[in-house]
Design an enzyme around this catalytic site. Structure first.
Site, PDB file in Angstrom:
ATOM      1  CG  LEU A  26      40.200 -14.403   6.918  1.00 29.67           C
ATOM      2  CD1 LEU A  26      40.503 -15.891   6.887  1.00 29.67           C
ATOM      3  CD2 LEU A  26      41.084 -13.701   7.932  1.00 29.67           C
ATOM      4  N   GLY A  29      37.357 -12.199  -3.502  1.00 38.56           N
ATOM      5  CA  GLY A  29      37.733 -12.472  -4.888  1.00 38.56           C
ATOM      6  C   GLY A  29      36.631 -12.074  -5.838  1.00 38.56           C
ATOM      7  N   GLY A  30      36.735 -12.562  -7.058  1.00 35.04           N
ATOM      8  CA  GLY A  30      35.763 -12.180  -8.069  1.00 35.04           C
ATOM      9  C   GLY A  30      34.363 -12.685  -7.804  1.00 35.04           C
ATOM     10  CE  LYS A  49      36.148 -19.224  -3.241  1.00 37.22           C
ATOM     11  NZ  LYS A  49      37.112 -19.863  -4.174  1.00 37.22           N
ATOM     12  CD  GLU A 101      45.040 -26.928   6.186  1.00 37.57           C
ATOM     13  OE1 GLU A 101      46.092 -27.101   6.827  1.00 37.57           O
ATOM     14  OE2 GLU A 101      44.864 -27.366   5.016  1.00 37.57           O
ATOM     15  CG  ASP A 145      43.995 -17.629 -10.439  1.00 36.01           C
ATOM     16  OD1 ASP A 145      44.753 -16.826 -11.007  1.00 36.01           O
ATOM     17  OD2 ASP A 145      43.120 -17.284  -9.634  1.00 36.01           O
ATOM     18  N   PRO A 148      51.066 -15.409  -6.572  1.00 36.09           N
ATOM     19  CG  PRO A 148      52.819 -13.854  -6.562  1.00 36.09           C
ATOM     20  CD  PRO A 148      51.737 -14.411  -7.445  1.00 36.09           C
ATOM     21  CG  ASP A 169      40.929 -19.110  -5.722  1.00 38.56           C
ATOM     22  OD1 ASP A 169      39.976 -19.778  -6.171  1.00 38.56           O
ATOM     23  OD2 ASP A 169      40.966 -17.873  -5.763  1.00 38.56           O
TER      24      ASP A 169
END
Length: 333
Positions: A26, A29-30, A49, A101, A145, A148, A169
């Site tokens: 999906l 990230g870093g 994740k 979730e 952080d 949007p 996040d």
């Protein structure tokens, strides 16, 4: 299950002895990838994740454990919920993962690709995010952080909103007064939303989330980022000028956005104050809509009537008028 011989993270693998089947990716990230997955035990979609540990430092691992601990302590309608966590071995390296979730809707970034939001819709969005921030701030947690990409629109209608907004996040969140871990990669990736104190490398408090939310709301109603460009360029800009608030915005927005994006942290309102102000703006916009409908239909409704009731009266009146008109036409014929 991942093994030492698994070369890459691919769809179709499972975690926790087959409980979670991983599907398509999906996002990334870093420090982690996020996958759509399925909880086979409870027969529901989830998001997984999976942290990438190819070059993880001790601080990286500490941040992972801190995110797991933070999410495990937080339960709020405006936050993505943590269901489970665990570890898996991939090529001889242990990877931590979170089971969260699954939110099937779009991010605010996705929404803004179609253009700016109406001020009343931005107010509804901001009130929900501010509520979530108030919840974590009372627990001395700073998100750090707010952007949007981290605001997810769910398909759940509740609390008067057509879609609940979820804040996600917490990878670089920290406790106020706690030890600070430098993470320049994560910071540089969100340069457009940094507070002045973040840009200066100073210690940050809950006020930094308010500043970032102010920039997000400004972007939501204008369709453009106020401080664009790289880390240095964006940082210098916000240290030398305040955001430009369009004069055409409704009057109530001006003092709110000015206070939220004040350069001094102590001049910014608390999250619960922001939520209350935005909810008032949202409510007043609904009343104005009712008045416009009422004016068009020639209705006279007392000021104290709930806008939803007024709208129902307006709809009923319009329907009745249409029915009468049809009946007259039939009899005349």
């Amino acid at each position: 299950m991942f093994t030492e011989h698994t070369e890459t993270v691919v769809t179709g693998v499972s975690l926790s002895n087959g409980r979670y089947s991983i599907g398509e990716q999906l996002g990334s990230g870093g420090s982690a990838n996020v996958y759509r997955a399925r909880d086979e035990l409870l027969s529901r979609p989830v998001a997984v994740k999976l942290f990438r540990d190819e070059a993880a430092t001790a601080n990286d691992r500490l941040r992972q454990e801190r995110e797991i601990r933070l999410l495990g302590e937080l339960r709020h309608p405006g936050l993505v919920e943590l269901y489970d966590s665990g570890s898996v071995v991939h090529r001889g390296v242990e990877h931590r993962f979170l089971v969260m979730e699954y939110i099937p809707g779009a991010t605010l970034t996705d929404k803004l690709q179609a253009g700016p939001m109406l001020p009343r819709d931005a107010a509804a969005l901001g009130a929900q995010v501010a509520d979530a921030l108030s919840f974590i701030h009372t627990r001395s947690i700073v998100h750090r952080d707010i952007k949007p990409d981290n605001m997810l629109f769910s398909d759940i209608a509740a609390f008067g909103h057509a879609n609940l907004v979820k804040l996600s996040d917490f990878g670089i969140a920290h406790f106020v007064g706690g030890s600070r871990l430098t993470n320049t990669e994560a910071i540089s990736g969100t340069a457009s939303y940094l507070s002045p104190e973040q840009a200066l490398g100073d210690t940050v408090g809950t006020e930094t989330d308010i500043y970032s939310l102010g920039l997000v709301l400004l972007e939501a109603v204008t369709g453009r980022r106020e401080f664009d460009g790289g880390l240095v360029e964006a940082a210098i800009a916000r240290l030398h000028r305040d955001p430009v608030i369009p004069p055409e915005l409704p009057a109530a927005w001006h003092p709110l956005l000015r206070s939220m994006t004040a350069r001094k942290p102590e001049d910014r309102p608390a999250a619960h104050e922001v939520a209350a102000s935005l909810r008032e703006i949202w409510s007043e916009s609904r009343v104005r809509r009712v008045r416009r409908v009422r004016a068009r239909l020639g209705l006279v409704v007392d000021q104290g009537v709930d806008p939803r009731i007024a709208l129902l009266l307006a709809a009923a009146t319009a329907a009745a008028g249409l029915a009468i008109g049809v009946a007259i036409g039939i009899f005349a014929f």
